[in-house]
Design a protein around this motif. Structure first.
Motif, short mmCIF file in Angstrom:
data_model
loop_
_atom_site.label_atom_id
_atom_site.label_comp_id
_atom_site.label_asym_id
_atom_site.label_seq_id
_atom_site.Cartn_x
_atom_site.Cartn_y
_atom_site.Cartn_z
N ASN A 151 7.59 1.24 6.94
CA ASN A 151 7.76 2.56 6.35
C ASN A 151 6.60 3.47 6.76
O ASN A 151 5.49 3.37 6.23
CB ASN A 151 7.83 2.42 4.83
CG ASN A 151 8.19 3.70 4.12
OD1 ASN A 151 8.11 4.77 4.71
ND2 ASN A 151 8.58 3.60 2.86
N GLY A 166 5.30 10.77 3.34
CA GLY A 166 5.70 12.12 2.97
C GLY A 166 4.79 12.81 1.97
O GLY A 166 4.87 14.02 1.80
N LEU A 178 11.30 9.04 -7.24
CA LEU A 178 10.96 10.46 -7.10
C LEU A 178 11.05 11.16 -8.45
O LEU A 178 10.10 11.79 -8.91
CB LEU A 178 11.89 11.13 -6.07
CG LEU A 178 11.45 12.50 -5.55
CD1 LEU A 178 12.00 12.74 -4.16
CD2 LEU A 178 11.87 13.63 -6.45
N PHE A 218 3.51 -3.78 -4.93
CA PHE A 218 4.19 -5.07 -5.11
C PHE A 218 3.54 -6.12 -4.19
O PHE A 218 3.23 -5.82 -3.03
CB PHE A 218 5.67 -4.92 -4.77
CG PHE A 218 6.49 -6.11 -5.18
CD1 PHE A 218 6.93 -6.24 -6.49
CD2 PHE A 218 6.78 -7.13 -4.28
CE1 PHE A 218 7.66 -7.35 -6.89
CE2 PHE A 218 7.51 -8.24 -4.67
CZ PHE A 218 7.95 -8.36 -5.97
N ARG A 225 0.81 -1.21 0.00
CA ARG A 225 0.00 0.00 0.00
C ARG A 225 0.85 1.27 0.00
O ARG A 225 0.32 2.37 0.15
CB ARG A 225 -0.92 0.01 1.23
CG ARG A 225 -1.87 -1.19 1.33
CD ARG A 225 -2.81 -1.25 0.15
NE ARG A 225 -3.93 -2.16 0.39
CZ ARG A 225 -4.33 -3.09 -0.47
NH1 ARG A 225 -3.70 -3.26 -1.61
NH2 ARG A 225 -5.37 -3.85 -0.20
N THR A 228 -0.03 -1.74 4.70
CA THR A 228 0.21 -3.12 4.29
C THR A 228 0.30 -4.01 5.53
O THR A 228 -0.37 -5.04 5.64
CB THR A 228 1.55 -3.22 3.52
OG1 THR A 228 1.63 -2.18 2.56
CG2 THR A 228 1.70 -4.57 2.85
N GLY A 242 2.62 2.45 -2.44
CA GLY A 242 2.66 3.15 -3.71
C GLY A 242 2.88 2.24 -4.89
O GLY A 242 2.15 2.29 -5.88
N ALA A 243 3.86 1.34 -4.79
CA ALA A 243 4.22 0.55 -5.97
C ALA A 243 3.30 -0.65 -6.16
O ALA A 243 3.18 -1.18 -7.27
CB ALA A 243 5.66 0.11 -5.86
N GLU A 253 11.49 6.56 0.04
CA GLU A 253 11.99 5.59 -0.95
C GLU A 253 12.83 4.59 -0.18
O GLU A 253 13.66 4.96 0.64
CB GLU A 253 12.80 6.33 -2.02
CG GLU A 253 13.01 5.54 -3.28
CD GLU A 253 14.12 4.50 -3.18
OE1 GLU A 253 14.08 3.52 -3.93
OE2 GLU A 253 15.02 4.65 -2.34
N ASN A 275 7.94 -2.64 4.38
CA ASN A 275 6.52 -2.56 4.06
C ASN A 275 5.92 -1.29 4.62
O ASN A 275 6.34 -0.77 5.65
CB ASN A 275 5.75 -3.76 4.65
CG ASN A 275 5.79 -4.98 3.76
OD1 ASN A 275 6.11 -6.08 4.21
ND2 ASN A 275 5.48 -4.81 2.48
N LYS A 329 7.18 -10.70 -1.74
CA LYS A 329 8.32 -9.98 -1.15
C LYS A 329 8.84 -10.75 0.06
O LYS A 329 10.05 -10.95 0.23
CB LYS A 329 7.88 -8.57 -0.75
CG LYS A 329 9.02 -7.63 -0.43
CD LYS A 329 8.53 -6.30 0.12
CE LYS A 329 8.26 -5.27 -0.93
NZ LYS A 329 8.00 -3.92 -0.39
C1 FMN Z 1 10.08 9.30 -3.49
C2 FMN Z 1 9.40 8.14 -2.87
C3 FMN Z 1 8.73 8.30 -1.66
C4 FMN Z 1 8.11 7.22 -1.05
N1 FMN Z 1 7.46 7.43 0.12
C5 FMN Z 1 6.86 6.39 0.74
C6 FMN Z 1 6.20 6.58 1.97
O1 FMN Z 1 6.13 7.68 2.49
N2 FMN Z 1 5.61 5.52 2.58
C7 FMN Z 1 5.66 4.27 2.02
O2 FMN Z 1 5.15 3.34 2.60
N3 FMN Z 1 6.28 4.06 0.84
C8 FMN Z 1 6.89 5.08 0.19
N4 FMN Z 1 7.53 4.86 -1.00
C9 FMN Z 1 7.56 3.48 -1.53
C10 FMN Z 1 8.68 2.68 -0.90
O3 FMN Z 1 9.87 2.88 -1.65
C11 FMN Z 1 8.39 1.20 -0.90
O4 FMN Z 1 8.02 0.81 -2.17
C12 FMN Z 1 7.29 0.80 0.07
O5 FMN Z 1 7.54 1.26 1.36
C13 FMN Z 1 7.16 -0.69 0.07
O6 FMN Z 1 6.12 -1.10 0.93
P1 FMN Z 1 4.82 -1.85 0.40
O7 FMN Z 1 5.29 -2.96 -0.50
O8 FMN Z 1 4.17 -2.34 1.64
O9 FMN Z 1 4.02 -0.84 -0.33
C14 FMN Z 1 8.15 5.94 -1.64
C15 FMN Z 1 8.81 5.78 -2.86
C16 FMN Z 1 9.43 6.85 -3.49
C17 FMN Z 1 10.11 6.65 -4.77
#
Ligand code: FMN
Lengths: 152, 592
Positions: free
Chosen positions: B189, B193, B498, B167, B162, B320, B164-165, B281, B316, B172
């Motif tokens: 995570n 931001g 980013l 996956f 959750r 998530t 962003g990406a 990130e 994560n 994972k």
């Molecule tokens: C610039 C940038 C900022 C990001 N900020 C966050 C964030 O604030 N919180 C977050 O969970 N993932 C953020 N991500 C995604 C993380 O890199 C990462 O994919 C994510 O924490 C993976 O967790 P998930 O698989 O549970 O989504 C960001 C990615 C980028 C490129």
């Protein structure tokens, strides 16, 4: 080395030698990061001062100069932006007579800052005055709060 | 006393800002005055609870008498005495202050999984989480499951990240589990931001144990003994509640050595972020925990292979992880019954901006944008026209009114040039200028670019400069072309997410609102009346009552006029701050 610095040094070893935590502790103790403190730790720990400054300038949280007694932080997140945070900021600058590029009043009473988002978007626009969150604030109400600060 | 009345006061960041602490005090005082023993918990349960979503109506208070729940809105301390007298004691709800239909409408179409206990349990009492089945999933996993089973369940549930990406989480975890390494880590995570997003903050403030439980289960599945929560320092309340929750969890042996009497050790450390967006990130986040400048590095190798201190690491997102215990408890099939084929489960969104019911919502994946905006959100403020929804923050895009029927899931939003992202949803109306919105996000990404790779560092700066000249009235005919070409190059060549997504707000606004850019460039006009340099303010004589409100607020002394006479704005002196426009109650200030 004074007591506050000694304690920070002890925490540093406990914190897996993390410079960010160390700088956070310095800022908690002094309100900003005094250059002297950096040089002191640099010598004590044998880490180049440039590493400290590199980190202190990278992260928005760190301040290298002293701040005012009162901190007024305007949230500039998306929701606050569309609800007029820019007008609040301009109003603050005018009210406090701050010249371009200056964020602290000359009497060191008030410092104005911006923050990316405090996540209180439902009550946008948001201003934080000395850690208290004020939601749905209008320019008028904000100026009243500022005048209150000045009176105290 | 069998049916103790229960009082729940919303005390998330929103609730506290609206006066939650004072309302809590007033309840304590009134209950004491009424002779309900000082230890309120014995006779009457007084709880602080986390966010239940509709922060715009704070302070929200639930009163439950004889198992019947009534909810009050906009409660202030001076209203508490009457509520205690009439409702808590005599069981006659104060009708005038109860929530109205829109409160129920706001909740009707939502399906709450992650947020199911937010707003009902006390986030500072572990017993409160235990009472609704908390830590049962951990028990189940440790007593009857295995790491392999756990991962299998997650894979079957279809849970995707959750943060962003998107996956797949089970996958994972499996990658990480298959690494043979004596040290592994799991990181939560909580850097959240994205401006305009507060899902993760609300989850931690409202139900911190769900995140902790998810982390412990994850640690068991991958074989980690140490975990970190990387959380923004701008979220003081969430940090405090998280720390408290960790202490309580340790006391009850859900964390620490020999968890629940098994041969499994795991503990969690809290790391405070220091105000850098890029640290969300994952590789930058790792650098930051290690104590360096938070600069991303190239992937591969991915963190599951080489993460924190070179060891396999799962990262994560908060939401998530908060899903995990509910999936284990209710089964993969149950979770997969929500959502679409490729996007399973529910998603929490922060619905904000120009919308009536602004707040935190949780909906099944695949719900239409229209249902979110109109059925849950209650439509747009006042009588202005809806224009667009911005999703995914600075990495996302703007979706115009013509596409309101699309489904909200990973694939559909990507197709229209936006993203689900972390879950920010900012509603824009006809008074918002799309060029200004694009400029706003570019200011953000440009300031937050870490500077390591050139396309992002210099490219976003150039994009911003072009947008600045367009909004200042100096736009050139070739600027749109230039913006688009530069955008594609930056997307293709930046090192991390980013830079790769920074041009999205520009591309999507050009795609759907090209005519607005053209009005700025060719006609030197801002149709929404936002871009200062392209505006002129004037008094509309037929509406002006001569009340003098505009004259009083004008910081430049540009307004003149006698009382009860039509006023006038001197264009030479006007600084275009818009104060007069705001102050006029008669719509007698025109801009354009
Ligand atoms: C610039 C940038 C900022 C990001 N900020 C966050 C964030 O604030 N919180 C977050 O969970 N993932 C953020 N991500 C995604 C993380 O890199 C990462 O994919 C994510 O924490 C993976 O967790 P998930 O698989 O549970 O989504 C960001 C990615 C980028 C490129």
């Amino acid at each position: 080395m004074d007591k506050a610095l000694k304690k920070i040094l002890a925490d540093f070893t406990k914190n897996e030698g993390n410079i960010i935590s160390l700088l956070q502790n310095i800022q908690d103790a002094f309100g900003y990061i005094p250059e002297d403190a950096v040089y002191c730790f640099s010598k004590e720990l044998d880490i180049p001062a440039s590493r400290f400054f590199g980190i202190a300038t990278f992260y928005a949280q760190f301040h290298l100069s002293p701040r005012g007694k009162n901190i007024v932080t305007t949230c500039c997140g998306t929701a606050c932006h569309v609800k007029g945070s820019e007008r609040l900021l301009n109003g603050l600058k005018t009210e406090l007579n701050l010249p371009e590029g200056e964020h602290t009043t000359s009497d060191r009473e008030i410092t104005i800052e911006k923050v990316n988002c405090v996540g209180a978007c439902s009550i946008a626009p948001v201003v934080i005055i000395n850690k208290k969150v004020h939601g749905k604030i209008s320019a008028d109400k904000l100026m009243k709060e500022i005048r209150l600060l000045r009176k105290q | 006393m069998k049916n103790k009345p229960i009082i729940r006061i919303c005390m998330g960041t929103g609730g506290i800002a609206a006066g939650g602490t004072e309302v809590m005090k007033a309840f304590k005082k009134q209950l004491k005055r009424k002779g309900i023993k000082a230890d309120v918990k014995k006779h009457c349960l007084l709880h602080k609870v986390g966010c239940r979503g509709l922060c715009a109506k704070d302070v929200l208070v639930d009163i439950i008498v004889n198992k019947v729940k009534s909810t009050y809105q906009f409660i202030q301390p001076d209203m508490v005495q009457r509520i205690v007298d009439e409702h808590v004691i005599n069981n006659v709800p104060v009708q005038d202050w109860l929530v109205t239909d829109d409160y129920h409408q706001f909740h009707n179409k939502q399906i709450k999984v992650v947020l199911s206990d937010c707003g009902t349990i006390d986030p500072e009492e572990i017993s409160s989480y235990r009472a609704v089945g908390g830590y049962d999933a951990l028990k189940q996993v440790l007593e009857t499951g295995s790491p392999g089973d756990t991962i299998k369940t997650l894979k079957e549930s279809g849970l995707r990240g959750r943060g962003g990406a998107g996956f797949p989480t089970g996958m994972k975890w499996e990658f990480c589990k298959n690494q043979s390494s004596p040290e592994k880590y799991i990181i939560c995570n909580a850097d959240e931001g994205d401006p305009g997003a507060f899902m993760d903050r609300s989850i931690i403030e409202g139900n911190p144990h769900a995140v902790i439980e998810g982390m412990v289960i994850g640690a068991y599945a991958i074989g980690a003994h140490k975990g970190y929560v990387y959380i923004r320092a701008e979220y003081p309340l969430a940090v405090e509640r998280l720390r408290k929750a960790l202490t309580h969890a340790r006391k009850l042996k859900f964390l620490g050595k020999n968890i629940l009497g098994k041969k499994f050790n795991f503990d969690i450390k809290v790391k405070l972020g220091a105000g850098a967006f890029v640290c969300g990130e994952e590789t930058a986040l790792i650098a930051s925990i290690e104590g360096y400048r938070g600069m991303p590095r190239a992937k591969p190798p991915f963190p599951v292979y080489r993460g924190l201190w070179g060891n396999p690491t799962v990262i994560n997102n908060v939401e998530t992880l908060a899903n995990v215990s509910y999936i284990i408890r209710n089964g993969a099939e149950w979770f997969a019954s929500f959502g679409t084929e490729k996007s399973k489960g529910t998603k929490v969104f922060a619905l904000t901006g120009k919308i009536r019911n602004s707040g935190l919502i949780e909906v099944p994946m695949g719900i239409s944008l229209r249902e979110i905006i109109y059925d849950i959100g209650g439509g747009i403020d006042k009588d202005v026209a809806f224009k667009a929804v911005q999703t995914g923050g600075p990495s996302g895009g703007c979706i115009p009114a013509s596409l309101l029927n699309i489904n909200v899931d990973y694939e559909s939003l990507a197709q229209v040039g936006s993203i689900v992202g972390s879950g920010g949803m900012v509603v824009l109306d006809e008074n918002d200028c799309m060029v200004n919105i694009a400029k706003f996000f570019l200011q953000f990404t440009q300031a937050e670019s870490c500077g390591k790779c050139i396309p992002c560092r210099i490219g976003t700066k150039r994009l911003l400069e072009i947008l600045e000249r367009i909004t200042a009235g100096d736009g050139r005919d070739e600027d749109l072309e230039l913006l688009m070409n530069l955008s594609y190059d930056i997307k293709a060549s930046s090192l991390c997410g980013l830079g790769q997504t920074a041009p999205n707000p520009i591309l999507s606004t050009i795609k759907y609102f090209r005519e607005e850019y053209e009005a700025h460039i060719k006609k030197k006009k801002c149709p929404a009346g936002v871009c200062r340099d392209l505006l002129d303010y004037a008094v509309l004589a037929e509406f002006c009552t001569g009340c003098g409100a505009c004259k009083r607020v004008c910081p430049a002394g540009a307004v003149s006029g006698e009382r009860k006479q039509v006023h006038r704005i001197d264009p030479e002196l006007c600084v275009k701050c818009g104060a007069c426009f705001e102050a006029c109650k008669f719509k007698a200030i025109g801009k354009g």
